[in-house]
Write an enzyme that holds these catalytic residues in place. Structure first.
Site, PDB file in Angstrom:
ATOM      1  N   ASP A 154       0.835  -1.186   0.000  1.00  0.00           N
ATOM      2  CA  ASP A 154       0.000   0.000   0.000  1.00  0.00           C
ATOM      3  C   ASP A 154       0.880   1.249   0.000  1.00  0.00           C
ATOM      4  O   ASP A 154       1.969   1.237  -0.578  1.00  0.00           O
ATOM      5  CB  ASP A 154      -0.916  -0.037   1.234  1.00  0.00           C
ATOM      6  N   HIS A 192      -3.270   6.078   3.409  1.00  0.00           N
ATOM      7  CA  HIS A 192      -4.186   4.989   3.069  1.00  0.00           C
ATOM      8  C   HIS A 192      -3.756   3.661   3.689  1.00  0.00           C
ATOM      9  O   HIS A 192      -4.584   2.929   4.255  1.00  0.00           O
ATOM     10  CB  HIS A 192      -4.264   4.874   1.548  1.00  0.00           C
ATOM     11  N   SER A 416     -11.504  -0.561  -0.731  1.00  0.00           N
ATOM     12  CA  SER A 416     -10.211  -0.615  -0.043  1.00  0.00           C
ATOM     13  C   SER A 416     -10.385  -0.943   1.425  1.00  0.00           C
ATOM     14  O   SER A 416      -9.495  -1.531   2.054  1.00  0.00           O
ATOM     15  CB  SER A 416      -9.483   0.727  -0.155  1.00  0.00           C
TER      16      SER A 416
END
Length: 605
Positions: A154, A192, A416
């Site tokens: 990620d 994120h 996600s």
């Protein structure tokens, strides 16, 4: 020999994700043969890829029998190798534009595709565990992910308190590495990856006091392997992701890496059998690692009248990974009123027509860890920040008081957020039974998924702008159903053989579709359990049974409602996305779906 076509160099970047993580789809309806004028060994989007300032184009080459080291040597005069990708018997290289056809003509070159950019499948703007029965499952089975390593590929992972050991003596982020060019930092500049890691393994330390509730991940004592592939803008290339997957495989034994979470993706350009990103995911699966991917956030797209179908992104289009769609909990902790999120991408996959997603999990307004100073932290709307109650809240009887750490949590929405719910569940399953294979994990999750929603077969969702979206609950929207951790942990069924997602075939003359189990021995009627058990027969298609040789639905359901152009896009074999068009599916001020499910009379999209 000079190339027959020229690259279109006007586009300097595939996409640059805005705050809302809006997915930019290559959305023209152009049709052409694969590779354009370069032949079948070149990907269909090769001519649309930007040219570097030095006149080269960044590509990934997959070789045939010989290894990349053997082939690159003779081709050295044409190539500048950026990264060896042994995991797919390939390499990421820069090729001079004028020599592309020369390299393509080499006998050992199997396939060349652009080194495409990947993006996050999350949106700005509770908690996931209750609807999937995670808390009760941990209590009943005594599992919390201890000893299991989950690789988070990620944007990096911040050293948050909730990712420390229980005694705060050390970090459960046991390994970190950056694959971002010229940036060795493994911190989360975008914000994120930290949020994803918290959904998987956050232990709720900083929300233990002073918050309305404690935010605990699915496997709160699992270890995190932080493999950073995305920059501060949420962008990264195929080759970076492939290199990270390769590293996870190499480190599997050292850190007991049994799960990889890929909350990222990009559009589909070729069959998964040729896509280098999918091939890397399959290499991890063959190595005994469960690969969990997000389906994508294109469920609202209706560019061709396809109602969001055929929008699942790579590598979620690979039949061997677990592809996860998102649900909206409507602000409650019960699952009986949950609906599928309007933005959740639907199957079947482009070109291969693989049945996806495999299942769904909570993904709307999920509270998890905030990375201080990150891009998302700086751009988040006030409503997305989850702060402690610094004074007693009279609405809660005056019992919620405290001065807990401020600014530690953030709400995000998207597939996600749904994918790490499943990744955490996989960690619990593997802790309970370390002998489980990736196919066993996938098959049990799908068999035991909750298949009871919604009974009416349709739901309406609204975005922040008030646009209404209707969802129909079929195999391409919710897959096998809603993840149920408790039921899955209690399942002791022995799974022999593979569990690839089946292929859907559509008969344009009769308007009917059937499923093919392909190489799977799990979904067949005579082995392990029947397809009817996996996908259900009363909720998804009414009276239609879902067996390998039966009709999935009649022409009045799903595809019977679509225009011919939609069927061409969804079921066609020669779709090539030729333009870079931004869709207004998720704007920068869109934090996901609201909790209003009342249909309106406005025209959507």
């Amino acid at each position: 020999m000079k190339p027959k076509t020229k690259f279109k160099g006007a586009v300097n970047q595939l996409w640059h994700l805005p705050l809302a993580m809006a997915v930019l789809l290559f959305a023209s309806a152009a049709f052409a043969s694969p590779g354009h004028g370069h032949g079948p060994k070149a990907s269909p989007d090769i001519d649309s890829f930007p040219v570097n300032p030095d006149g080269t184009v960044s590509v990934i080459i997959q070789f045939k029998a010989k290894g990349p080291h053997q082939v690159v040597g003779p081709l050295g005069q044409y190539l500048r190798v950026k990264r060896n990708l042994d995991i797919i018997n390939g390499a990421a290289v820069n090729i001079p534009l004028s020599l592309l056809d020369k390299v393509l003509s080499h006998s050992e070159v199997m396939y060349i595709s652009p080194d495409r950019q990947n993006h996050m499948t999350a949106m700005m703007f509770d908690d996931a565990p209750p609807p999937v029965n995670a808390p009760v499952a941990r209590q009943n089975y005594g599992v919390d992910g201890t000893g299991v390593g989950v690789a988070v590929i990620d944007s990096g992972v911040y050293q948050h308190d909730d990712l420390q050991t229980a005694d705060m003596s050390g970090s459960r982020i046991v390994y970190s590495q950056s694959f971002v060019p010229n940036d060795p930092s493994t911190n989360d500049a975008y914000g994120h990856g930290t949020h994803v890691a918290g959904i998987i393994a956050g232990d709720g330390h900083d929300s233990g006091t002073g918050y309305v509730e404690q935010y605990i991940g699915i496997a709160p004592n699992a270890n995190i392997i932080n493999l950073r592939v995305l920059d501060a803008n949420g962008s990264g290339s195929d080759s970076q992701v492939i290199a990270a997957i390769n590293t996870a495989i190499q480190l599997k034994s050292q850190y007991n890496i049994r799960v990889i979470n890929l909350s990222l993706g990009r559009p589909v350009f070729e069959s998964y059998t040729l896509d280098p990103l999918c091939q890397a995911a399959e290499a991890a699966w063959r190595a005994g690692i469960v690969v969990v991917t997000a389906a994508g956030n294109m469920g609202r797209d209706n560019s061709f009248g396809e109602q969001g179908y055929a929008t699942v992104e790579a590598p979620g289009n690979d039949p061997n990974v677990i592809t996860v769609g998102a649900t909206n909990g409507l602000g409650t902790w019960t699952r009986s009123d949950d609906i599928v999120a309007s933005y959740s991408s639907k199957g079947p996959t482009l070109l291969d027509h693989v049945v996806k997603p495999d299942l769904v999990a909570p993904g709307n307004k999920i509270t998890s860890l905030l990375a201080p100073g990150s891009t998302l932290a700086g751009l988040a709307p006030t409503s997305a920040n989850v702060n402690p109650l610094n004074t007693c809240d009279v609405t809660l009887g005056g019992n919620s008081c405290g001065d807990a750490a401020n600014g530690q949590y953030l709400q995000l929405s998207g597939t996600s957020m749904a994918a790490p719910v499943v990744a955490g569940a996989a960690a619990l399953m593997i802790q309970l039974d370390p002998t489980l294979t990736p196919d066993s994990v996938k098959a049990r999750m799908m068999k035991d998924a909750w298949k009871g929603y919604p009974g009416h077969g349709k739901s309406f969702a609204h975005d922040i702008k008030g646009n209404s979206y209707m969802a129909q609950y079929d195999i391409f929207t919710i897959g096998a159903g809603y993840l149920d951790v408790q039921a899955t942990l209690g399942d002791k069924t022995v799974v022999n053989g593979g569990a690839p997602s089946p292929i859907a075939s559509f008969n344009t003359l009769t308007g009917q579709a059937t499923l093919s189990n392909a190489s799977s021995v799990v979904w067949g009627r005579t082995v392990v359990w029947g397809s009817t058990v996996v996908w259900g027969q009363s909720v998804v298609w009414g009276s239609y049974a879902v067996n390998s040789d039966s009709t999935v639905w009649g022409n009045s359901v799903v595809w019977g409602q679509f225009m011919d152009s939609a069927c061409t896009v969804v079921w066609g074999q020669s779709v090539v996305w030729g333009q870079f068009t931004t869709l207004n599916s998720l704007s920068t001020d869109d934090p996901g779906d609201t909790d209003d499910t009342t249909p309106d009379t406005t025209t959507t999209n």
